[in-house]
Design a protein around this motif. Structure first.
Motif, PDB file in Angstrom:
ATOM      1  N   PRO A  30       0.816  -1.226   0.000  1.00 29.00           N
ATOM      2  CA  PRO A  30       0.000   0.000   0.000  1.00 29.00           C
ATOM      3  C   PRO A  30       0.851   1.278   0.000  1.00 29.00           C
ATOM      4  CG  PRO A  30      -0.902  -1.572   1.552  1.00 29.00           C
ATOM      5  CD  PRO A  30       0.429  -2.117   1.096  1.00 29.00           C
ATOM      6  N   LEU A  31       2.036   1.211   0.603  1.00 34.29           N
ATOM      7  CA  LEU A  31       2.934   2.368   0.564  1.00 34.29           C
ATOM      8  C   LEU A  31       3.467   2.596  -0.855  1.00 34.29           C
ATOM      9  CD1 LEU A  31       5.000   1.759   3.833  1.00 34.29           C
ATOM     10  CD2 LEU A  31       3.069   3.322   3.505  1.00 34.29           C
ATOM     11  N   LEU A  32       3.843   1.517  -1.526  1.00 33.23           N
ATOM     12  CA  LEU A  32       4.363   1.633  -2.889  1.00 33.23           C
ATOM     13  C   LEU A  32       3.294   2.121  -3.862  1.00 33.23           C
ATOM     14  CD1 LEU A  32       6.542  -1.593  -3.161  1.00 33.23           C
ATOM     15  CD2 LEU A  32       7.344   0.775  -3.039  1.00 33.23           C
ATOM     16  N   THR A  33       2.068   1.699  -3.663  1.00 35.65           N
ATOM     17  CA  THR A  33       1.003   2.076  -4.586  1.00 35.65           C
ATOM     18  C   THR A  33       0.744   3.579  -4.554  1.00 35.65           C
ATOM     19  OG1 THR A  33      -1.019   1.129  -5.515  1.00 35.65           O
ATOM     20  CG2 THR A  33      -1.141   1.836  -3.232  1.00 35.65           C
ATOM     21  N   PHE A  34       1.129   4.234  -3.450  1.00 32.69           N
ATOM     22  CA  PHE A  34       0.967   5.692  -3.340  1.00 32.69           C
ATOM     23  C   PHE A  34       1.750   6.428  -4.427  1.00 32.69           C
ATOM     24  CE2 PHE A  34       1.954   9.858  -1.340  1.00 32.69           C
ATOM     25  CZ  PHE A  34       0.653  10.343  -1.293  1.00 32.69           C
ATOM     26  N   GLY A  35       2.817   5.813  -4.949  1.00 28.60           N
ATOM     27  CA  GLY A  35       3.604   6.420  -6.023  1.00 28.60           C
ATOM     28  C   GLY A  35       2.865   6.546  -7.337  1.00 28.60           C
ATOM     29  N   GLY A  36       1.650   6.037  -7.407  1.00 27.69           N
ATOM     30  CA  GLY A  36       0.850   6.155  -8.620  1.00 27.69           C
ATOM     31  C   GLY A  36      -0.368   7.040  -8.426  1.00 27.69           C
ATOM     32  N   THR A  37      -0.409   7.777  -7.324  1.00 29.83           N
ATOM     33  CA  THR A  37      -1.579   8.621  -7.058  1.00 29.83           C
ATOM     34  C   THR A  37      -1.348  10.052  -7.529  1.00 29.83           C
ATOM     35  OG1 THR A  37      -0.817   9.225  -4.838  1.00 29.83           O
ATOM     36  CG2 THR A  37      -2.220   7.255  -5.021  1.00 29.83           C
ATOM     37  N   GLN A  38      -2.436  10.720  -7.839  1.00 31.20           N
ATOM     38  CA  GLN A  38      -2.341  12.122  -8.258  1.00 31.20           C
ATOM     39  C   GLN A  38      -1.755  12.983  -7.143  1.00 31.20           C
ATOM     40  OE1 GLN A  38      -5.165  10.297  -8.751  1.00 31.20           O
ATOM     41  NE2 GLN A  38      -5.492  10.331 -10.953  1.00 31.20           N
ATOM     42  N   ALA A  39      -2.124  12.711  -5.891  1.00 30.65           N
ATOM     43  CA  ALA A  39      -1.619  13.502  -4.769  1.00 30.65           C
ATOM     44  C   ALA A  39      -0.095  13.417  -4.683  1.00 30.65           C
ATOM     45  CB  ALA A  39      -2.242  13.020  -3.462  1.00 30.65           C
ATOM     46  N   PHE A  40       0.454  12.228  -4.826  1.00 32.38           N
ATOM     47  CA  PHE A  40       1.909  12.049  -4.801  1.00 32.38           C
ATOM     48  C   PHE A  40       2.573  12.905  -5.872  1.00 32.38           C
ATOM     49  CE2 PHE A  40       5.593   9.945  -6.711  1.00 32.38           C
ATOM     50  CZ  PHE A  40       6.450   9.863  -5.626  1.00 32.38           C
ATOM     51  N   TRP A  41       2.021  12.852  -7.093  1.00 34.14           N
ATOM     52  CA  TRP A  41       2.670  13.547  -8.201  1.00 34.14           C
ATOM     53  C   TRP A  41       2.523  15.059  -8.110  1.00 34.14           C
ATOM     54  CZ3 TRP A  41       6.488  11.853 -10.725  1.00 34.14           C
ATOM     55  CH2 TRP A  41       6.705  10.475 -10.773  1.00 34.14           C
ATOM     56  N   VAL A  42       1.390  15.522  -7.643  1.00 34.98           N
ATOM     57  CA  VAL A  42       1.224  16.974  -7.470  1.00 34.98           C
ATOM     58  C   VAL A  42       2.225  17.482  -6.434  1.00 34.98           C
ATOM     59  CG1 VAL A  42      -0.338  18.770  -6.620  1.00 34.98           C
ATOM     60  CG2 VAL A  42      -1.162  17.059  -8.256  1.00 34.98           C
ATOM     61  N   ILE A  43       2.345  16.778  -5.315  1.00 40.25           N
ATOM     62  CA  ILE A  43       3.276  17.192  -4.260  1.00 40.25           C
ATOM     63  C   ILE A  43       4.721  17.114  -4.760  1.00 40.25           C
ATOM     64  CG2 ILE A  43       4.215  16.542  -2.000  1.00 40.25           C
ATOM     65  CD1 ILE A  43       1.307  15.626  -1.300  1.00 40.25           C
ATOM     66  N   LEU A  44       5.092  16.009  -5.399  1.00 37.28           N
ATOM     67  CA  LEU A  44       6.458  15.851  -5.891  1.00 37.28           C
ATOM     68  C   LEU A  44       6.811  16.926  -6.924  1.00 37.28           C
ATOM     69  CD1 LEU A  44       9.112  14.261  -5.947  1.00 37.28           C
ATOM     70  CD2 LEU A  44       8.095  12.825  -7.732  1.00 37.28           C
ATOM     71  N   CYS A  45       5.920  17.158  -7.871  1.00 37.22           N
ATOM     72  CA  CYS A  45       6.195  18.160  -8.905  1.00 37.22           C
ATOM     73  C   CYS A  45       6.255  19.562  -8.309  1.00 37.22           C
ATOM     74  CB  CYS A  45       5.166  18.077 -10.029  1.00 37.22           C
ATOM     75  SG  CYS A  45       5.379  16.596 -11.034  1.00 37.22           S
ATOM     76  N   GLY A 107      -4.631   2.983 -13.862  1.00 36.20           N
ATOM     77  CA  GLY A 107      -4.325   4.416 -13.779  1.00 36.20           C
ATOM     78  C   GLY A 107      -3.090   4.686 -12.944  1.00 36.20           C
ATOM     79  N   HIS A 108      -2.868   3.865 -11.910  1.00 37.67           N
ATOM     80  CA  HIS A 108      -1.655   4.018 -11.091  1.00 37.67           C
ATOM     81  C   HIS A 108      -0.406   3.724 -11.920  1.00 37.67           C
ATOM     82  CE1 HIS A 108      -4.333   4.156  -7.638  1.00 37.67           C
ATOM     83  NE2 HIS A 108      -3.292   4.423  -6.857  1.00 37.67           N
ATOM     84  N   ALA A 109      -0.471   2.680 -12.762  1.00 34.51           N
ATOM     85  CA  ALA A 109       0.678   2.361 -13.618  1.00 34.51           C
ATOM     86  C   ALA A 109       0.899   3.461 -14.653  1.00 34.51           C
ATOM     87  CB  ALA A 109       0.476   1.009 -14.304  1.00 34.51           C
ATOM     88  N   VAL A 110      -0.183   3.990 -15.212  1.00 37.45           N
ATOM     89  CA  VAL A 110      -0.053   5.104 -16.156  1.00 37.45           C
ATOM     90  C   VAL A 110       0.658   6.263 -15.476  1.00 37.45           C
ATOM     91  CG1 VAL A 110      -1.286   6.837 -17.521  1.00 37.45           C
ATOM     92  CG2 VAL A 110      -2.088   4.479 -17.527  1.00 37.45           C
ATOM     93  N   ALA A 111       0.186   6.649 -14.302  1.00 36.43           N
ATOM     94  CA  ALA A 111       0.770   7.789 -13.594  1.00 36.43           C
ATOM     95  C   ALA A 111       2.227   7.522 -13.219  1.00 36.43           C
ATOM     96  CB  ALA A 111      -0.054   8.102 -12.340  1.00 36.43           C
ATOM     97  N   ALA A 112       2.506   6.338 -12.702  1.00 35.81           N
ATOM     98  CA  ALA A 112       3.877   6.028 -12.274  1.00 35.81           C
ATOM     99  C   ALA A 112       4.838   6.053 -13.455  1.00 35.81           C
ATOM    100  CB  ALA A 112       3.919   4.675 -11.579  1.00 35.81           C
TER     101      ALA A 112
END
Length: 186
Positions: A30-45, A107-112
């Motif tokens: 579940p921690l790894l799957t967070f790397g495919g969420t929109q929230a993760f990418w917005v924060i990282l970017c 969608g998580h794989a697409v985002a990641a």
């Protein structure tokens, strides 16, 4: 789904979802799957843009471009394909959470893959980013939320979106430089 795809899809799903099951992976996935969420990418970017240099800002722009493209394309494909999630149709699939929407593509794989491959284009370290994206995809299978073919389709779509974002970035740069050159000539 075509019967020839179902066998390998189910075998790989069974391996990751059942054979590898362990308390440690139940915690980690579940921690790894967070790397495919929109929230993760917005924060990282946002962090890359605010705290980084020119390369990091460019990587953030490319990743966000790829992510937006990937989001809309994956949502459209999900509506067309309308594939139910594995835990909805296969009794033995373990799942700790319930996800909304359809399964294909992930969608998580697409985002990641869109995000991490975009970062690779600007920041280097290809194996690091490919491994991170792959771990997100594996987590989706482990958690019983996607078939392996969903993740594979998401990975391909994510990589295509990253390449498209790279081309958009090159066009934006060229447009800016070409305009600047024309202004200096006048």
């Amino acid at each position: 789904m075509h019967p020839t795809l179902l066998g390998p899809d189910l075998s790989v799903l069974y391996f990751f979802n059942s054979v590898l099951a362990s308390p440690f992976l139940d915690f980690l996935m579940p921690l790894l799957t967070f790397g495919g969420t929109q929230a993760f990418w917005v924060i990282l970017c946002l962090l890359l843009y605010l705290l980084g240099g020119e390369d990091e800002r460019e990587a953030a722009f490319m990743a966000l471009t790829a992510l937006v493209l990937g989001f809309f394309l994956s949502e459209a494909l999900k509506m067309v394909i309308a594939r139910p999630r594995p835990y909805e149709v296969i009794g033995w699939v373990r799942h700790a959470t319930v996800a909304g929407g359809y399964s294909m593509p992930s969608g998580h794989a697409v985002a990641a893959f869109a995000g991490f491959i975009s970062l690779y284009f600007r920041l280097g370290r290809p194996w690091f980013f490919i491994i991170l994206a792959s771990l997100v995809g594996i987590s989706r299978i482990y958690l019983g939320l996607h078939y392996p073919s969903d993740v594979l389709a998401g990975a391909v779509l994510g990589v295509l979106c990253a390449f498209t974002a790279l081309k958009i970035d090159e066009r934006v740069k060229c447009f800016g430089l070409c305009r600047f050159d024309r202004l200096q000539q006048n």
